[in-house]
Design an enzyme around this catalytic site. Sequence first.
Site: not given
Length: 911
Positions: A484, A553
């Site tokens: 992230d 994702e």
Amino acid sequence: MSARPAPGRRLATAAALLGLIGTLTTTAWASPKDRAPAPLPAAGATRVPDTAGSATPLASFALQSTAKVRDSAATLSSPSYPASYPARGWHHAGPRSTVLAALLAEGRYPDPFRSTNLSKIPKADFQVPWWYRSDFTVDDTSRRTRLDFSGVVPAAEVHVNGHRVATDAQVKGAYTRHELDITPLVRPGRNTVAFRVRPNDPNRDLSMGWLDWLQPPPDQNMGLVRDVLVRRGGPVALDDAHVVTKLAVPSLAGADLTVKARVRNDTGRAVTALVTGSVAGTTLTRRVPLAAHESRTVAFSPAEVPGLHLRSPRVWWPAGMGGQPLYDLRLTASVAGAVSDTAHQTFGIRDVRADLNKDGARQYRINGRPLLIRGGGWSPDQFLRWDRGYVEDRLRYVLDLGLNTVRLEGHIEPDEFFDLADRLGVLTLPGWECCDKWEGQVNEDGSGEKWDADDHAVAKASMAAEAARLRSHPSVISFLIGSDAAPNATIEKNYLDALAAADWPTPVVPAASDNSSPKLGRSGMKMSGPYDWVPPAYWYAKREGGATGFNSETSAGPSIPTLDTLRRMMTPAELDTLWKTPAAKQYHRSPSAVFSTLKLYNDALAARYGAPAGLTDYVRKAQLAQYENVRAEFEAYRRNAHDADKPATGIVHWMLNSGWTSLHWQLMDRYLDQNGAYFGAKKAGEPLHVQYSYDDRSVVVVNDRHLPAGSLTARATLFDPDGTLRYARTLTGLHVSGDGAHSTAFTLPKDVAGTSKTHLLRLVLTGPDGREVSRNVYWLSTRPDTLDWAHTDWWYTPTTAYADLKGLSAMARVPVSATAATRSSGALSTTTVTLRRTGGGRTPSLLTDVHLVDAQGRPVLPVRWSDNQVGLWPGESVTLTATYRTADLGGLAPRVRVSGWNTPERTVPAS
């Protein structure tokens, strides 16, 4: 994916003592189905041979909490210590086992995958260190003996024969490799190794955590999850043996091999080592003089050894693009004519590039061909138990789905995983995890603590160990050094230095999100969600998570399993709440407050299909919804892959599977049963495929094969739910180029006759011989789903108006006949099932599902169907095949259970 609002997760390890180095092996033993656990190795000493170059894993451990054993480390790690299992209350653990995994194997707790049993296991038992103790025997103590291990979660003291040989400040991190020379301590006969493993906290340790994937295990996976090897050898050790390959692209006509290895003198006197070996039919030999305790790298290049230039090399390809040939490197180091050490490495020859395209998206190319990454996020077992057969079953499902890649965000699996991926042709994208300690230094929205100097060292050592371990696997096509968040300059430099030192051969990506690092620059990936329910049309928009660029994702969140699985994992009361109370917290969804309920999903299900009338109706509607949504997700990315403007370059469905019994983020469930999400993805993954576009109503044909396809015929027919024909169109002579190209056949009209708000679209593609090569059935509404893009959040885009698919509920129940026969060949059986829509009327059968079951009605799993969840119009028939292991029937006769959206359930024999 992270427990946000924002990103974060990462892993690492460090070491320093008696020449700690880097390499791994992981996880523990697992029982994926409700079968009896496989027997653990018998307690007792591991027999270690004296053979130079041997590496023997310790077969088992005795395990006990420090709260229950007060003996000193020196006493406990002595060979005479009576820690027999279970006589003195010690537990028995396999060679790779967390603490909780060992206790579960012992039957100490009820099934943790059912109901809320996991929450009832006391956490306090795992907030103190635990001892792992194992014995081994040797005969010849003149051999040098080393302990070689990684996979310590999160850190441990190491003791041998009553002496501490490493502290938990030195053996620290789940991925660092440690090599300890214990030669002076080894005695003839029985020897003891003991690890004092301290409790794990993923927010404080560079280890492994679960974030919002599942309810975390009470022990936080503390333990030894990779093999502990006892290595034997002579005065000179071989380490870091590998082959650097350079393939001629695009011709593939030649390849250069450079062989490297580190030769280390472990004695206090000068020696000369003779290094010999072979690779690709070429013999290697080199004399290497070494001063006392000197270490040198030897290299064999094509310039010195012409045989290392290969003509017409055997090139490794992903499945469906070519073969998966592998080469072997074998080296031996000898001193004074005696073998001192050996090394063996398997590798493949292939070329991977991943440049940024003109839109800044990462575009992978393998062996010169562009490749649309289509994958899923990989989860190991919740308790990190290693079961090779279970892993192979899931990887074979990847191929069955038409996917080509799995992404490992942390939880990087052992060597056997990558060996299987190499052999099967499944690409892998390993990397560090987000949001916990791994991103503590760079992710302000994560939960991980900031790093100190030791953490930087552990992270760099982790990268060095993983790079050395993974570099030769042709299935590994990148390493993501951020998830992230991207690393800062210091962390990036440490990672890149470690990768360069290991001759890392494939692209390094700074983050799985749209972030940049100082040297690597832009990631070329996006992590814009969604992670919760959105309608099928969402995927066609070239924004947020829609089909443009590389989405690392993304999914529409919940994935409700089949009734068979739901009844195994939840109590009747919990199943009632599942469909009756959308706002209720669901233990089997996520510990995250964002994903704790099914409200978004259940509200959409009721609004689009009608309120569920009961559990069976709820699950029936869920399968329909998951099929259409996952199919649209993958179809949109396939259609847009060759667009001139903002093409789609990659998609990773979040997730491929779950480590436990879950209600979300999975294409297959814990027990390997297949629901609507699975078969929607499988339909979208057909190599030659006809599909409908939700954005512009076009009908397109996509061809993943390398060669073009011509003389195709595409036919579309649109019906009311009762079978009334409203529109038909046929195009002949359709041509589609290969390598993922698509051709548009025609566009469906916006409006058709009749008053129905719901329609069924049947698409059929036939080849030059008139045989059907692709069939696809859609359920569509004249009223579109309306997305509120302006209020998009990181996990979803709100829907303000829903498509009206309630007309499907008015479909008449229609009969489908089924005949089945089974043929067995060796360990495998194949059941062939012919379905036919019989009887009168015009109404088709929708989402007709076939389950292979045993005589008690239990699903036989795993199973690979040629197709499933099909639509049949009156008079139509289809023949499906199911392939499975004969032994999984347990000696019982096979049967097939047929059901569907509007098909009465029935079971027929399949002997």
